[in-house]
Scaffold this active site. Sequence first.
Site, short mmCIF file in Angstrom:
data_model
loop_
_atom_site.label_atom_id
_atom_site.label_comp_id
_atom_site.label_asym_id
_atom_site.label_seq_id
_atom_site.Cartn_x
_atom_site.Cartn_y
_atom_site.Cartn_z
N HIS A 30 -19.33 10.83 32.82
CA HIS A 30 -20.58 11.04 32.08
C HIS A 30 -21.74 10.37 32.81
CE1 HIS A 30 -18.60 7.41 30.52
NE2 HIS A 30 -19.81 6.91 30.38
N GLN A 75 -16.94 0.96 33.05
CA GLN A 75 -16.70 2.27 32.43
C GLN A 75 -15.76 2.07 31.25
OE1 GLN A 75 -14.89 5.32 34.90
NE2 GLN A 75 -15.31 6.93 33.39
N HIS A 121 -25.35 8.61 31.94
CA HIS A 121 -26.24 8.10 30.90
C HIS A 121 -27.68 8.47 31.28
CE1 HIS A 121 -23.45 4.95 29.12
NE2 HIS A 121 -22.83 5.18 30.28
P1 5GP Z 1 -19.47 3.81 29.87
O1 5GP Z 1 -19.53 2.31 29.78
O2 5GP Z 1 -18.06 4.35 29.86
O3 5GP Z 1 -20.29 4.32 31.03
O4 5GP Z 1 -20.23 4.34 28.59
C1 5GP Z 1 -19.60 4.92 27.50
C2 5GP Z 1 -20.66 5.12 26.44
O5 5GP Z 1 -20.09 5.93 25.44
C3 5GP Z 1 -21.15 3.84 25.77
O6 5GP Z 1 -22.55 3.70 25.96
C4 5GP Z 1 -20.78 4.04 24.29
O7 5GP Z 1 -21.78 3.56 23.41
C5 5GP Z 1 -20.59 5.53 24.18
N1 5GP Z 1 -19.58 5.94 23.20
C6 5GP Z 1 -18.35 5.42 23.01
N2 5GP Z 1 -17.69 6.08 22.04
C7 5GP Z 1 -18.53 7.04 21.60
C8 5GP Z 1 -18.42 8.05 20.60
O8 5GP Z 1 -17.41 8.20 19.90
N3 5GP Z 1 -19.49 8.87 20.43
C9 5GP Z 1 -20.63 8.74 21.18
N4 5GP Z 1 -21.62 9.60 20.93
N5 5GP Z 1 -20.77 7.80 22.13
C10 5GP Z 1 -19.74 6.97 22.35
#
Ligand code: 5GP
Length: 155
Positions: free
Chosen positions: A115, A109, A117
């Site tokens: 969130h 994360q 995906h």
């Molecule tokens: P995690 O690894 O936390 O589950 O996924 C976070 C996701 O947020 C990643 O796929 C990354 O590409 C996306 N992300 C990070 N920063 C931003 C941002 O500023 N805007 C958007 N739209 N996506 C983001």
Amino acid sequence: MKSSTNATIRNSASGPPQYCVFCKIVDGRLPSYVVYQDESHIAFLDINPFSKGHTLVCPKRHGETMWDMDEAEIGGLFRVAAKVSRAVVTGVHADGFRFIQNNGEAANQVVAHVHVHVIPVMFEDKGRFMGRKSLSNEEMMETAQIIRAALANLV
Ligand code: 5GP
Ligand code: ZN
């Protein structure tokens, strides 16, 4: 669901909501390609998508992991994610989709705001490693528009 255990989830991205990237998107301090929102949720394109149409669905209320949400909030989040998945798959003509929902550093994360995906997949992606894609501003705008239109057409 909220805190029914003493276990804790370590998250290096942990921080106050005023610095949270997704809270900034929720309140408009940071631009994004929004495809859906209601009173409690927002969905926008992932900036660094695994596939065209990769969308993130978030509760507007800040919480770091699923353990910060109650059962009604979890139900609401997945209800919205399921609805968004129909529009994403329809919009980009995918053959299926993945939900990925990471909690904690160990689970990769990176953004400490809950969130889900929604990642559309094509038959040709089956069994293949999916790397991050870089889409142009025009492609992102067009993709968001297609998904919004598909959402508006859902029965
Ligand atoms: P995690 O690894 O936390 O589950 O996924 C976070 C996701 O947020 C990643 O796929 C990354 O590409 C996306 N992300 C990070 N920063 C931003 C941002 O500023 N805007 C958007 N739209 N996506 C983001
Ligand atoms: Zn947040």
